[in-house]
Design a protein around this motif. Structure first.
Motif, short mmCIF file in Angstrom:
data_model
loop_
_atom_site.label_atom_id
_atom_site.label_comp_id
_atom_site.label_asym_id
_atom_site.label_seq_id
_atom_site.Cartn_x
_atom_site.Cartn_y
_atom_site.Cartn_z
N VAL A 15 52.31 20.81 53.63
CA VAL A 15 53.01 20.69 52.35
C VAL A 15 52.94 22.00 51.55
CG1 VAL A 15 53.08 19.48 50.15
CG2 VAL A 15 52.74 18.19 52.27
N CYS A 19 56.18 24.38 50.84
CA CYS A 19 56.68 24.30 49.47
C CYS A 19 56.42 25.58 48.67
CB CYS A 19 56.05 23.12 48.75
SG CYS A 19 56.55 21.51 49.42
N MET A 22 59.11 28.27 49.03
CA MET A 22 60.35 27.82 48.39
C MET A 22 60.25 27.91 46.88
SD MET A 22 61.19 24.51 50.81
CE MET A 22 62.60 24.08 49.80
N ALA A 23 59.10 27.52 46.33
CA ALA A 23 58.92 27.59 44.88
C ALA A 23 58.95 29.04 44.39
CB ALA A 23 57.59 26.94 44.49
N VAL A 37 68.38 25.02 48.96
CA VAL A 37 67.15 25.61 49.50
C VAL A 37 67.25 27.12 49.38
CG1 VAL A 37 65.70 25.86 51.55
CG2 VAL A 37 66.86 23.69 51.10
#
Length: 305
Positions: A15, A19, A22-23, A37
């Motif tokens: 996770v 993530c 991407m954040a 995305v």
């Protein structure tokens, strides 16, 4: 129980690995695709993919220690550790095997008159150097993690329930091939051969060093070539191999396995667990006290009372 803990731990570890980039990309204002995305680039995507596989390595070792209550090194070899000198020998043999494979594949491709991708261009030197540093850091961990997960953990887990090595070798090879996705039948067959040969080497040599060496060198050579040709965004893997690439790959892998096994027979290499415990829990200290002095005894005499 160990398999369940490993699976849950792996999902949990994925996770933040997926993530977080991407954040960061969204916060930095990166372009997004049709699904929203962020587009981070082939280098970042490759690093994330490699890291998401490499994280399995510490999870295997932690699960062995915390759940199975055994030394983590017993996943590496029968002596409870990585045999570094033997790993170095296998790395040299793996390098030779990879060079032979690349040479044969280029020769056969040219002999068959197959078209070569003309769209490939050499990447800039700064980009190649940066990507090479990333690959040198992550590919060995990724390849070793797969060996520990399939030829170490899974092979040993199945082997605890059946007699003989062949069924565990076959089971982990099938799961290994399936985990890489589905492309051509030839590519899947090459993955089965790779998984079966490295599984057999793990049993034959008593450790994961031979499989790790071949996996690391082959993957690293492929990624470095793709980076030099600016093709890291390509989704082509061994799963999608043509018939001649798959056949040559299987041939070279089997040849490597035969050479390594022959060399292992000539070396003082441990292939079975020694007759001594590899893990000894500390024993509680029992207090000891000195023995009491003997009680006096009444000696009968002939003296009158």
């Amino acid at each position: 129980m160990g398999v369940l803990v490993f699976a849950v731990g792996y999902v949990v570890a994925l996770v933040p690995l997926i993530c977080a980039p991407m954040a960061i990309g969204l916060a930095a204002g990166a372009r997004t695709d049709a699904d929203g995305v962020p587009i981070l680039g082939a280098e970042v995507d490759t690093a994330v993919a490699l890291a998401s596989l490499a994280v399995a390595l510490p999870l295997v070792l932690l699960t062995a220690r915390l759940i199975q209550l055994r030394p983590p090194g017993t996943v590496s070899s029968v002596v409870g550790r990585v045999r570094w000198r033997w790993l170095g020998v296998c790395l040299l043999l793996a390098l030779a095997a990879t060079l032979v494979l690349f040479g044969l594949d280029l020769t056969v491709t040219a002999a068959l008159g197959e078209d070569v991708d003309d769209s490939a261009t050499w990447a800039s030197m700064p980009a190649v150097l940066a990507t090479t540093a990333m690959l040198l850091a992550l590919v060995p961990l990724q390849a070793a993690a797969e060996e520990y997960a399939f030829r170490g953990w899974l092979l040993q887990a199945v082997g605890t329930y059946v007699r003989g090595p062949w069924l565990p070798i076959a089971v982990q090879a099938v799961i290994f091939g399936s985990a890489h996705g589905w492309g051509t039948a030839w590519g899947f067959g090459a993955l089965l051969v790779f998984g079966g040969a490295t599984g057999w080497l793990a049993v034959r040599t008593g450790g994961l060093e031979a499989g790790i060496a071949l996996h690391v060198v082959m993957n690293l050579a492929s990624f470095l070539l793709m980076a030099a040709l600016d093709q890291l965004d390509s989704d082509q893997t061994l799963t999608d191999a043509t018939w001649h690439t798959a056949v040559l790959d299987a041939f070279v892998v089997c040849l490597y396995a035969a050479v390594v096994a022959r060399l292992a027979r000539r070396r003082p290499l441990e292939t079975v667990s020694p007759d001594r415990p590899l893990w000894t829990e500390p024993q509680p200290q029992v207090p000891t006290y000195p023995a009491p002095p003997p009680l006096p005894t009444h000696q009968p005499t002939d003296a009158p009372h």
